[in-house]
Design a protein around this motif. Structure first.
Motif, PDB file in Angstrom:
ATOM      1  N   GLY A  27       6.685   1.474  -4.396  1.00  0.00           N
ATOM      2  CA  GLY A  27       7.688   2.505  -4.129  1.00  0.00           C
ATOM      3  C   GLY A  27       8.020   3.302  -5.385  1.00  0.00           C
ATOM      4  O   GLY A  27       8.160   4.533  -5.332  1.00  0.00           O
ATOM      5  N   GLN A  28       8.120   2.610  -6.519  1.00  0.00           N
ATOM      6  CA  GLN A  28       8.384   3.299  -7.782  1.00  0.00           C
ATOM      7  C   GLN A  28       7.223   4.225  -8.137  1.00  0.00           C
ATOM      8  O   GLN A  28       7.435   5.355  -8.593  1.00  0.00           O
ATOM      9  CB  GLN A  28       8.598   2.287  -8.908  1.00  0.00           C
ATOM     10  N   MET A  29       6.008   3.741  -7.909  1.00  0.00           N
ATOM     11  CA  MET A  29       4.834   4.563  -8.202  1.00  0.00           C
ATOM     12  C   MET A  29       4.800   5.795  -7.306  1.00  0.00           C
ATOM     13  O   MET A  29       4.465   6.905  -7.760  1.00  0.00           O
ATOM     14  CB  MET A  29       3.554   3.743  -8.018  1.00  0.00           C
ATOM     15  N   MET A  30       5.150   5.625  -6.036  1.00  0.00           N
ATOM     16  CA  MET A  30       5.166   6.756  -5.104  1.00  0.00           C
ATOM     17  C   MET A  30       6.233   7.780  -5.530  1.00  0.00           C
ATOM     18  O   MET A  30       6.003   8.986  -5.428  1.00  0.00           O
ATOM     19  CB  MET A  30       5.434   6.272  -3.682  1.00  0.00           C
ATOM     20  N   ILE A  90      -4.727   9.856 -11.975  1.00  0.00           N
ATOM     21  CA  ILE A  90      -4.619   8.490 -12.493  1.00  0.00           C
ATOM     22  C   ILE A  90      -3.613   7.697 -11.659  1.00  0.00           C
ATOM     23  O   ILE A  90      -3.868   6.562 -11.263  1.00  0.00           O
ATOM     24  CB  ILE A  90      -4.202   8.509 -13.982  1.00  0.00           C
ATOM     25  N   LEU A  91      -2.482   8.314 -11.377  1.00  0.00           N
ATOM     26  CA  LEU A  91      -1.440   7.633 -10.606  1.00  0.00           C
ATOM     27  C   LEU A  91      -1.907   7.341  -9.188  1.00  0.00           C
ATOM     28  O   LEU A  91      -1.607   6.270  -8.646  1.00  0.00           O
ATOM     29  CB  LEU A  91      -0.174   8.490 -10.592  1.00  0.00           C
ATOM     30  N   ILE A  95      -1.968   3.767  -7.467  1.00  0.00           N
ATOM     31  CA  ILE A  95      -1.291   3.537  -6.182  1.00  0.00           C
ATOM     32  C   ILE A  95      -2.254   2.881  -5.200  1.00  0.00           C
ATOM     33  O   ILE A  95      -1.874   1.962  -4.465  1.00  0.00           O
ATOM     34  CB  ILE A  95      -0.711   4.854  -5.612  1.00  0.00           C
ATOM     35  N   GLU A  96      -3.489   3.318  -5.194  1.00  0.00           N
ATOM     36  CA  GLU A  96      -4.475   2.719  -4.293  1.00  0.00           C
ATOM     37  C   GLU A  96      -4.710   1.248  -4.651  1.00  0.00           C
ATOM     38  O   GLU A  96      -4.786   0.390  -3.767  1.00  0.00           O
ATOM     39  CB  GLU A  96      -5.790   3.497  -4.342  1.00  0.00           C
ATOM     40  N   ARG A  97      -4.805   0.958  -5.944  1.00  0.00           N
ATOM     41  CA  ARG A  97      -4.949  -0.453  -6.363  1.00  0.00           C
ATOM     42  C   ARG A  97      -3.717  -1.256  -5.950  1.00  0.00           C
ATOM     43  O   ARG A  97      -3.835  -2.384  -5.478  1.00  0.00           O
ATOM     44  CB  ARG A  97      -5.163  -0.551  -7.875  1.00  0.00           C
ATOM     45  N   VAL A 101      -3.075  -4.604  -3.511  1.00  0.00           N
ATOM     46  CA  VAL A 101      -2.293  -5.781  -3.904  1.00  0.00           C
ATOM     47  C   VAL A 101      -1.247  -6.093  -2.829  1.00  0.00           C
ATOM     48  O   VAL A 101      -1.055  -7.252  -2.446  1.00  0.00           O
ATOM     49  CB  VAL A 101      -1.616  -5.558  -5.281  1.00  0.00           C
ATOM     50  N   VAL A 102      -0.583  -5.057  -2.330  1.00  0.00           N
ATOM     51  CA  VAL A 102       0.440  -5.246  -1.291  1.00  0.00           C
ATOM     52  C   VAL A 102      -0.185  -5.796  -0.011  1.00  0.00           C
ATOM     53  O   VAL A 102       0.356  -6.707   0.615  1.00  0.00           O
ATOM     54  CB  VAL A 102       1.199  -3.918  -1.011  1.00  0.00           C
TER      55      VAL A 102
END
Length: 149
Positions: A27-30, A90-91, A95-97, A101-102
């Motif tokens: 969520g922070q990354m998004m 890059i972000l 996010i895809e990685r 993980v999620v």
């Protein structure tokens, strides 16, 4: 019969907390991605405004110095825009990685929850069987006592 207790309850709790932590990180990354997208939109709008202003000044008649200043601003804006685009790329990869993980953490939680549900079902079956045996013993005992008397 003793109360049901899932032997891997602590592991399930840990996995659920881990899943929540990974979701929060995603969520922070998004949110960071949305911030960069807003920056990109502002920069694109500013570049369009500078182009329009430069075109207007050229139509009116301006000095080469002013045209050069507009050109420098446009080049600088394009460089900033490219930097934002690289950061976004890059972000998006990060996010895809993180999404992977999620998904994996979610699978772990789901596996443990299914195992817990299966163990609970087995417990309930054993409990019902025990109650059935208790009633059967009680009825048999009562029948024997009445037969003996």
């Amino acid at each position: 019969m003793k109360k049901f207790q899932f032997s891997l309850g602590r592991m399930l709790n840990f996995q659920q907390q881990n899943l929540q932590k990974e979701k929060n990180l995603m969520g922070q990354m998004m949110e960071e991605k949305r911030g960069y997208e807003r920056q990109r939109e502002r920069m694109t709008s500013q570049l369009e405004d500078i182009h329009a202003e430069m075109d207007e000044e050229i139509r009116k008649g301006t000095t080469i110095f002013q045209i050069r200043a507009f050109t420098i601003m446009i080049e600088n804006g394009k460089l900033q825009l490219e930097g934002i685009k690289r950061k976004l790329q890059i972000l998006e990869a990060e996010i895809e990685r993180q999404r992977e993980v999620v998904v994996e953490a979610s699978r772990e939680v789901t596996k443990l929850e299914k195992l817990r549900d299966k163990k609970l079902e087995e417990y309930r079956y054993a409990e019902a069987k025990e109650q059935e045996n208790t009633v059967s013993e009680h009825v048999s005992g009562k029948f024997v006592r009445e037969s003996v008397s």
